[in-house]
Structures are given as C-alpha cells and as structure tokens.
Design a protein around this motif. Structure first.
Motif, mmCIF file in Angstrom:
data_model
loop_
_atom_site.group_PDB
_atom_site.id
_atom_site.type_symbol
_atom_site.label_atom_id
_atom_site.label_comp_id
_atom_site.label_asym_id
_atom_site.label_seq_id
_atom_site.Cartn_x
_atom_site.Cartn_y
_atom_site.Cartn_z
ATOM 1 N N SER B 719 0.823 -1.061 0.246
ATOM 2 C CA SER B 719 -0.345 -0.336 0.334
ATOM 3 C C SER B 719 1.277 0.992 0.081
ATOM 4 O O SER B 719 1.898 1.326 -0.329
ATOM 5 N N GLU B 720 0.347 2.265 0.122
ATOM 6 C CA GLU B 720 0.888 3.625 0.054
ATOM 7 C C GLU B 720 2.236 3.772 1.228
ATOM 8 O O GLU B 720 3.029 4.136 0.700
ATOM 9 N N ASN B 721 2.166 3.221 1.945
ATOM 10 C CA ASN B 721 3.425 3.643 2.664
ATOM 11 C C ASN B 721 3.603 1.863 3.336
ATOM 12 O O ASN B 721 4.679 1.977 4.737
ATOM 13 N N HIS B 722 3.505 1.385 2.583
ATOM 14 C CA HIS B 722 3.502 -0.530 3.398
ATOM 15 C C HIS B 722 4.327 -0.921 1.808
ATOM 16 O O HIS B 722 3.855 -1.386 0.645
ATOM 17 N N TYR B 723 5.345 -1.920 2.677
ATOM 18 C CA TYR B 723 6.582 -2.445 1.179
ATOM 19 C C TYR B 723 6.893 -3.431 2.253
ATOM 20 O O TYR B 723 6.973 -4.061 3.324
ATOM 21 N N HIS B 724 7.067 -5.124 1.445
ATOM 22 C CA HIS B 724 7.294 -6.294 1.517
ATOM 23 C C HIS B 724 8.698 -6.417 1.197
ATOM 24 O O HIS B 724 8.329 -6.407 -0.348
#
Ligand SMILES: [Zn+2]
Lengths: 89, 998
Positions: B719-724
């Motif tokens: 999502s906008e501010n979420h990385y994996h």
C-alpha cells in the motif's frame, strides 16, 4: 565475556549483542558531492586506538537497537553506554 | 586384600565401603572417599607414570591440584579419558586406570633410553632437532613427536556422557572453602548477600582438615563442619563442592567446573557428568590458599619424593602412609607438623632443616618429642630408580654452595617443603598485576583490577588468626556494600603454633663430579641444567625462557615450578626475583574436559533447527533435506531408486514442461512501513524506487558501502506506505541489521519501521507454463490473466477463505507466481496446491531443481554474490541508477571497478557436452602449466541443463566480456579433474526473458 548495559534493556551478557565498529565515523551525507579522499576515509580508514573508544553495538537478541558504548579497548572496561540520540563526552 | 600402607585409626574415608579398582591390569582395593592416588598409595604403589621427555619413572608429588605427574588414562563406564589427575579423581566402582607415556609398560618403558641420551634432549631440543631437512617433517619428525610427546590417548568413540551449562548471578562468589573462604562466606551470608561458595575438593575446610589448630575450642575440622552446616540452612547460600573456579574473565565473569556425577557409581541417565558454570558475581573473594614449593635436589623426581603437606594430607584425610622411613627435608617450620603426624602414627621421621641451628616454638616441640633434627642439612640426591631407597645427604657450608660432609641414609620417602606459594592464578587472570612479597619470597596480588579481593594464604598471610579475621572482615564489608546490612560477627579465638622465618634456599648444590638431574618442572621435564642452557644461549626475558625450556607450561601451569624457576633465573642472572618478573597465568587453572565446554550443544542440539510449516508433508513425501543455515529445505523428493541428479532433472524438467511447486518459506521477509519508506528503499537499492506503484513488485540489488553486492530480492508495494521486502535465505539476518543500522544511526530523520516477518508467512512458488491455469483453479474468483496480473504484479485474495498474497515473480525463468499465507495455513495451502495441481501434472521440486532452473537462466544467487562482486561483474549494471545516490554508489567509480577487462559472469559448457564441472574449479589456459598456474576465473555454480541436456555452469572470469567463444580448462585439484570448457553467454535459456512475461 563482557556485561553490557543496553540503554533500553539494562545489563545483559555479551552473547546477546553484535559489535558494530567505530561509532565516531560519520557517513558523508547522501545526495551530496563527496571527494574521493573523504569517501575512501569513510569506507576504509579506521583508527584502532588503545584505550577509551566509542563504538557501536547492536542488541540483536534483545530490543534490536543500535547504541553507543564507551569502552577501553585494552582493559575492556565499559565507562558509559548511550542511545544513538545521546552524546558521550 | 591387604592395603599395606593404610592406617587403622585415622582419616575421613568410609571404611564400610570397599571399592575394587584396576590399575595397569592389576586389581586393588580402596575405600569410598579415597582418591585414586590415596588408594594406590594405600597399596604402596608410587610409580604411576613416565615423564614427558626422558620417560623417567614418576610418582605422586601432591595430593590435589598441585600434582604434576600422576596423569592417568582412566576408564569409567566404558568411557576412556586421558590426563586425569589421580589426586583429584575419586574412587568409584569399576574404575580402571592405566599409565600414560610409556611402552610397553610403566615398569619397563623403552622410551627411558631417552634418559641415557639426555644430552640430546636439552632445552630447545624441539627447536634445534626438528628444523631440517624439511622433507623429514611430515614422515619422520611429526609422527615421532606425536608418539613421544603425547600424554594420554583421546577416545575415538563418541562421548555418551551428558554435560551441562549453567548461568548464575550472585552478590559474592567465594573461591575456596579454607578458613578465610568459610569466614568470608559466613559473614556475607549473615548480611543477606546471595553467596556461592566453591570448593574444588569433595570435602569443605581446606587446610582446616589437616592443620593442628583449634578455633573456639573446636578442632579446625569440627569448626568448618559447624560453619558449613549453618550455611546449608541459609536460602541465600549455594554451596558447591567438587567445583573448581578455573577462569576469571572480563566484567567479573567467573567460569567454574563442577564434577557432578564422576564420583557416583550409579547415576541416573539425566545426571550430568560435569557442569560448566558461568557466574557473574558482583564481588569475588579469592580464598584459593597456597601450594607448597618443592626444594630442588638431585633425582628429586624419584617416586617417593612428595611434598610434605601432601604426606600429611594422605595421613590425616585418607589414613595412608606415603612411607615408613621418611626424611622430612625443609627450609621452614611448617613441615615439622608432618613429622609430628608421622610420629603420632608410630613412624620415626628424621628432619633435615637447611637452616642453621634454629630455635622456635615448633623446633622445641620436635626436640621434646624426641624427633631427630639435622640443621644445615639437605638431601643431595635421591637414590633408587622406581622408588626411593636411600638418600645422599650433606651438611651445607656457611655459604650453602658446597658441603662440609656427606653421608647416605636409608629412607623410603622424602617429604620436602620449600615454604609456600600463594595461588594467585585467578587474581592474575582478572588483570591484577602481582607484586613480590619479600617476606614470603612469592608473588601476591596487588591492587584489585576488577571486583576481586584476595585473602588468606592466597594473599600471603600464613597465620590462621590473621586469615580468619580478614575473612570475616572482607566478607562483611563486601556484602554490606550490596545489601546495606551490617551484622556483627564474633571473631572466634584461635590457637595455633607460631611459625618462625623460613630459609631463602631452594636448590641444593651438587658435589664435584656428580651430575644427577635436578628437576624444576616435573610435568615438562625441565631441569636446572635446561634453564642454565637457555640463559647461556642468550634468552633473558622470562617469557622466552619459558617457551625455550617449556618451564611452567601445559596443564600444570607452573603450580609447583614457577617460583623455583624464577629463583633459578634470578640467581644465575644476579637479579632479584621481582626484576625477572613472572610469566602469564592462563585459564584454565586446572584442565577441564572438552565435553564440559561443549555442554548440551552436540548433535541435534548443536544449533536450533528451523522447519517450515510444510516440513511434515515434505518428510512424508520422501524429501531429502539440505541445511540452509538453520533451515531444513527439501533438496529433492526421491522417487524409487533415483539419484540426486536424476530426481533434480525430473523435477526441473517438469517445471519447464508443466508446473511445479517449491517451498520458499525460508526466504527472508522484512515488513517496511512509514511515510519515508519509498525514500528509504531508494537509498538502499541501486535502482529507482520512488515511482513503484502500489500493487507492483520490483527486483532490487543492494550494495555495501564498498560497492560490493550485499544481497538481492524483490520488494513489493503493498500500500502507499507499506512494503514487503524479500531477501535471500542466507542474508536475511544481515539485511535486517543493515536496514536498522541506516534507520537508527545514519538517517534517523527517516520515518520508517522495519520488522522481520520471515516466520509469519509461509510461501510457495508455482512455476511452469501451466502455472496460470493452476492459479486460476486455486483462486476461482480471481482474474489471473496477463493483463490483470502482469509480470511483477501483486494481488491480495483469499485461498478458499484464507487471506493470501499473490506475487507474480519468477526465480526459475518460467511463468511463475509466489503465494504467501499466514504460517499456520502453510500446510493447508500446500496440500490444496498438490490436490488442485494434479490435473496439470504438478510436482513438488526441491532446492537442487530450483538451482538448476536459475543457473541455466543465468540468474545469480549466493555463489555469484559472494561479497567480491560489484553489479557489473554479474551483469546487473542495468539496475544501477546514474541519477540518484544510494548506499555504496560512490565506491562504484573506483578505478579498479571501471576497468575494461574487469571480471564478468559467463556461461560454460564442457566441450564434450558430458563432463560435469565441479563448482569451485579454477579456469586456466593451460592445464599442464607449472604451478602456480595463472588463474583466470572460477566456476561459481554448476548444473545439468534440462533444457539442453548437457552440463552447464556459471563462472566469473577476467575480461569475461571478451572471452565468449574461447576455450579454457576448468581444473579442480580437489576433485582431480580437468575439463575443457567453452565460454558462452550466461543466459543459456530464454535469453530474451519471454517466458516470465508470457
Ligand atoms: Zn536492548
């Protein structure tokens, strides 16, 4: 085995920590022009003082915080530990 | 069986329990409470071993840790162990011991010929003799030294015993339970401190068990028993006998070796044999006592020559006579007590005192008892080969350099006392610089370095009065600092014999034309003449003399030899001992077993095993596992009699033709959140990250600051501010530390958090041309078309009700997906995939097939990213942004990194298209060139290409770009192979990368 006072967790055995090198080295700022000499000094050149030295330790088997340790490299005496945001003078 | 030298009415052994044991093939009897040494001496056995260099017959000298000679090969419960100190091991049923360092037997030892060749074995013998010719080293010298120099023989069997480690914290650790240790532990315990009292012997009390003293009108032994029984009732006190504190490390960390089960004849399966304690003490009291010094004289290593304190201990603790015709040879008062003890047991001693006619309280007492004393006398040489038979004694001249007269007297033992050496090993290990005390001619601790305090005999105080007083005082002071309590102690009243001054004399001169060996260090066979040679040859520093002569080395650590050696050097050099200095005391103070050091960390417990949630399924389906760090990963799933190569070919081929699934749970996963996450990734990776849209994955390479590749992997914007982020299995922990380093230290202004989620997600890769069809059946409600879920796309969905993350990423080079579900659903996901995959000929594949697929595609992994390659070396320079800054960027401009002919990744095929190329082979131009053959590169990864049905390898080669088409040899001296190879592109299959996008 050293006994290290993590500024977040208190006194713990050395087993819980990883050594992280000289804490007085500053990385050149990102996105700024840096001379070859300054860069090479940052990457390769380290002092290896006998006596008081401020170094980085990482509480890897604990709070996972990096912090500063002022240690005597000859006697292993630890004088002070501090959070990264704090200064050791 | 009669124990010829056992006394009837004295000793602390249990005479109700007879123990039979075997020594050198002969059966003997002793009692419970005996050591192996006391039991042998009770049977009149003195000869127990042969010396290190000269194979001279050796017997017992001490009665505890001071023993340098009696190291035996001991077998208990079928477990054989070398170098066991006979004076420390307790007698148990079934114990069997043999002498070491002798062949064929201790009675007749062929090596003893060395004794007659001794002019060939002087100091520095090893250095001088085994230097040349070089070719002799491997076949002649080394086997010779190994055979001759070994003490015992290590067992080749696996040690079946159990060993444990224990970590303990306390306020006060007291090392040694003699008078000062008991007093200080008691005072500290009364102040409420958490106390550990450690005693290396089975019985508490130290010298109180053997000295003729009274405390508060009790015998020393009774007083110590009273204190111990009171300490036992206190919950804040831990009493540990059979426990030797052997190492003093930084920050008041002590290491202690406890013999838990060695003395038990029937111990339970879970009772450890030995235990290693790591004790972190706020304060430490070193009450380690002192060890008697021998006086050096001719053939002073003959069996039957013992320390006078040991002779007394054998009588008083074990009820054993070391001889019936003793000479007491002394330079001080303390040995007189040994004479009294002999007399008490109806044995008539003779005392040779090196002092001139002397009058003190104890000398008077000896005279009153009618004991014969010869002043200014000493033993010149002991006669007898395997046992003392007589002694040549002499009256010393005033200057003590020659003799007024000599005579020979009969004797069967010589009890020698050269005064006392404080046991300062632990204090010295703590960093305490020792100081020389001229009153006692020995080193004692100086200013404390850590939180340690040395008291009693270890501190050079040899009167009981003083010792007990300082014990109470120190114990009370140190503990009240911690507990703030101040219990008043009544110092007990003590009666003891006052000792007068000792004689500063430790080495008997030799009469003219007589040249028997005079040993200083028994364990290392160092004699006075060796020290003389070392000094004559120019060695001055005591550390050099130590190494040249081996004085004070090995398990003995100079316990009995140190000061005599120093005295010798200082006499010859005309210096005083403090100027000569002392050598370093090293841990361990006494030998400890390797088993104890290892503890429970053996076999499966060596390190934790990480298993994926699908592990059980893999096991049930004939997976053969491989270790990937702590993880167990299926290497291949064996069908029938398949070999590794056959199975991996089948699995890889099925991926290329149909579809396969692979457990990729072990990949490192890091969750990255925060408004500055994109900026952070942009600095961490070499390529651009600011414009990655939500729902897309990107491949990235991260460098170290020196420009070398650290790791690679894909990161997906959830999502906008979420990385994996994913990392390689091997680098997962390092990458997390790396990210934390930059976030916490270098760029704390970035608002980003990272956390490992490796174990939170189970992952499975679905790869092969039929993977999309299979995916559509797994997620029937989801549009999985190339348009809806393109290459490097990401979708969240649910797998039959279980939330799932679907990434369209590929490691195999085929059309492929990776599905992640919460770990607990890993097995559910896997079983669903196996079930639904049937109609597409889905097969699981292991790491071997996985490697095959990536190698023939030319994808790099660990073997190429070995910390010595920069992006362009492995053809990843396309991923290096020219526009933005990132970690390591400044290093890439270095001259060596921009050279035209720099190393580069290439592909290799054997010209015969048949021979597999061993990984690690060196690439050379001429296979027959003389060594050193110039190396042009190395083979990093090898596989059997299933696409082309021949071997294929990846290699890193100098000037790789211009080497395509050339032929080289891949030589592997380890595998003894040399294979002609052709250099081709590293992309052997689908070089345009069409399949992943299909
Ligand atoms: Zn912490």
């Amino acid at each position: 085995m050293l006994h290290i006072n993590c500024p977040f967790c208190g006194l713990r055995a050395q087993k819980e920590f990883a050594y992280g090198g000289d804490a007085t080295v500053k990385r050149p700022e990102i996105n700024k022009e840096v001379s070859k000499e300054e860069w090479d000094n940052f990457v390769y050149m380290r002092k290896s003082p006998r006596g008081k030295h401020i170094e980085l330790w990482h509480h890897i088997s604990g709070c996972r915080q990096w912090f500063k340790v002022q240690r005597d490299t000859a006697t292993h005496e630890i004088f002070k530990t501090a959070k990264m945001s704090e200064e050791i003078v | 069986m009669r124990q010829s030298h056992r006394l009837n009415n004295i000793g602390l052994i249990n005479r109700d329990k007879v123990i039979t044991f075997n020594f050198n093939g002969k059966l003997y009897q002793g009692y419970e409470g005996d050591t192996l040494a006391s039991a042998l001496l009770a049977n009149g056995v003195h000869l127990v071993g042969r010396s290190f260099k000269y194979h001279r017959p050796r017997g017992f000298i001490g009665a505890g840790v001071d023993e340098p000679n009696a190291k035996l090969q001991v077998t208990i419960n079928g477990h054989s162990e070398p170098n066991i100190n006979a004076t420390e091991i307790e007698l148990v049923d079934g114990l069997s011991a043999t002498s070491q360092n002798c062949w064929p037997s201790v009675e007749f030892d062929i090596g003893a010929i060395n004794n007659f060749l001794k002019r060939f074995f002087p100091a520095g013998f090893y250095y001088k003799t085994f230097m040349w010719p070089k070719s002799f080293w491997y076949k002649v010298y080394e086997p010779f030294i190994r055979k001759a120099a070994g003490l015992g023989v290590a067992s080749l069997e696996r040690d079946k015993e159990r060993y444990e480690h224990k970590f303990e914290y306390c306020d006060l650790l007291v090392t040694g339970s003699g008078p000062s240790g008991l007093a200080s532990a008691y005072a500290a315990a009364k102040n409420g401190a958490k106390v550990i009292l450690a005693e290396d012997k089975p019985r508490y009390g130290g010298t109180l068990l053997t000295d003729d003293v009274s405390i508060d009108n009790m015998s020393g032994k009774d007083w110590s028993e009273k204190i111990i029984s009171e300490l036992k009732t206190m919950p804040n006190v831990t009493l540990k006998n059979r426990s030797q504190v052997f190492g003093y490390y930084d920050h008041n960390m002590m290491v202690m070796f406890e013999r838990v089960g060695d003395h038990l004849s029937n111990k339970s399966k879970y009772t450890p044999r030995q235990r290693l304690w790591y004790i972190r003490a706020k304060e430490t009291i070193l009450s380690t006592g002192s060890i008697e010094r021998p006086i050096v004289f001719g053939n002073n290593d003959t069996p039957g020559v013992v320390l006078s304190s040991a002779a007394k201990e054998y009588m008083k603790v074990y009820g054993v006579l070391v001889g019936r015709k003793p000479i007491i040879f002394t330079n001080n008062d303390s040995a007189y007590e040994t004479a009294f003890e002999f007399k008490k047991n109806n044995v008539e001693p003779i005392i040779l005192d090196t002092r001139e006619e002397h009058d003190s309280e104890i000398v008077q007492e000896a005279k009153n008892k009618g004991i014969q004393i010869k002043f200014s006398y000493g033993v010149i040489v002991a006669n007898g080969y395997k046992k003392v038979k007589s002694a040549k004694i002499g009256k010393l001249t005033k200057d003590k350099k020659s003799f007024e007269s000599t005579e020979t007297i009969n004797c069967d033992c010589i009890c020698v006392s050269g005064f006392w050496t404080p046991t300062v090993h632990l204090a010295s290990q703590s960093g305490n610089k020792l100081k020389f005390d001229e009153k006692i001619d020995a080193f004692i601790p100086d200013k404390s370095k850590q939180n340690e305090k040395t008291i009693g005999a270890a501190n050079g105080s040899f009167t009981l009065q003083e010792t007990i007083k300082s014990g109470f005082k120190t114990g009370s002071e140190l503990s009240s600092k911690i507990t703030d309590k101040n219990n008043e102690n009544k110092i007990p009243t003590v009666t003891e014999t006052k000792y007068s001054v000792h004689d500063k004399f430790w080495c008997m001169p030799l009469p003219k034309n007589e040249n028997p060996k005079r040993f200083v260090d028994f364990q290392n066979d160092v004699a006075v003449s060796d020290i003389e040679i070392a000094l004559r040859e120019g060695y001055r520093s005591i550390e050099h003399v130590k190494r040249y002569t081996t004085l004070g080395m090995a398990t003995d650590q100079g316990r009995t030899s140190n000061l005599n050696g120093l005295q010798m050097v200082s006499n010859i050099e005309n210096k005083i001992v403090p100027e000569v200095g002392h050598t370093t005391f090293r841990p361990p103070f006494t030998p400890i077993t390797i088993g104890t050091i290892v503890g429970r960390e053996v076999g499966m417990e060596f390190m934790p095993t990480r298993k994926t949630p699908m592990h059980e399924w893999h096991e049930k389906n004939n997976a053969v596992f491989v270790d990937a760090g702590a993880w167990k990963r299926p290497r291949y799933y064996k069908q029938g009699n398949e070999t590794l190569l056959e199975a991996s070919k089948r699995e890889a081929k099925n991926v290329r033709e149909n579809v396969g699934i692979c457990d990729v749970t072990t990949l490192g996963k890091i969750d990255i959140k925060g408004p500055d996450a994109a900026e952070f990734l942009n600095r961490v990776y070499t390529n651009a990250w600011l414009k990655l849209p939500v729902g897309k994955a990107r491949y990235g390479v991260m460098l170290r600051e020196d420009g070398m590749i650290m790791d690679d992997g894909t990161t997906t914007r959830i999502s906008e501010n979420h990385y994996h982020m994913t990392t390689t299995t091997a680098q997962a922990a390092n990458v997390l530390s790396h990210l934390e380093y930059y976030l916490q230290i270098v760029w704390p202004e970035l608002n980003v958090n990272v956390v490992s989620t490796t174990e939170q997600w189970a992952g499975a890769a679905i790869a092969g041309p039929k993977s999309r069809d299979m995916l559509s059946k797994l997620f029937p409600d989801l549009d999985v078309s190339n348009e809806a879920l393109p290459f490097m796309g990401y979708i969240e969905s649910n797998l039959f009700g279980v939330p799932a993350r679907i990434f369209r990423i590929s490691f195999s080079g085929e059309l492929a997906y990776e599905v992640n579900v919460e770990s607990n659903y890993g097995l559910f996901m896997w079983e669903k995939m196996m079930e639904i995959g049937k109609e597409f000929n889905n097969q699981p594949y292991g790491t071997e097939a996985l490697s095959t697929l990536r190698i023939e595609m030319g994808h790099v992994a660990g073997p190429e990213l070995d910390g010595r390659t920069i992006p362009q070396d492995v053809s990843l320079d396309g991923l290096v942004s020219k526009k933005k800054d990132f970690i390591g960027k400044n290093s890439l401009g270095k001259e060596a990194f921009t050279l035209e002919n720099r190393q580069k990744i290439v592909g290799l095929v054997p010209t015969d298209r048949k021979s597999s190329i061993p990984e690690g082979s060196h690439l050379v131009e001429n296979e027959k060139a003389k060594l050193p053959n110039l190396k042009l590169g190395h083979v990093s990864s090898s596989c059997w290409s299933v696409e082309n049905n021949n071997p294929f390898s990846l290699a890193i080669v100098n000037d790789g770009k211009n080497m395509i088409g050339k032929k080289l040899f891949a030589v592997s001296p380890l595998k003894n192979t040399s294979i002609e190879v052709e250099i081709i592109s590293s992309h052997y299959v689908d070089p345009e990368g069409k399949r992943v996008r299909s």
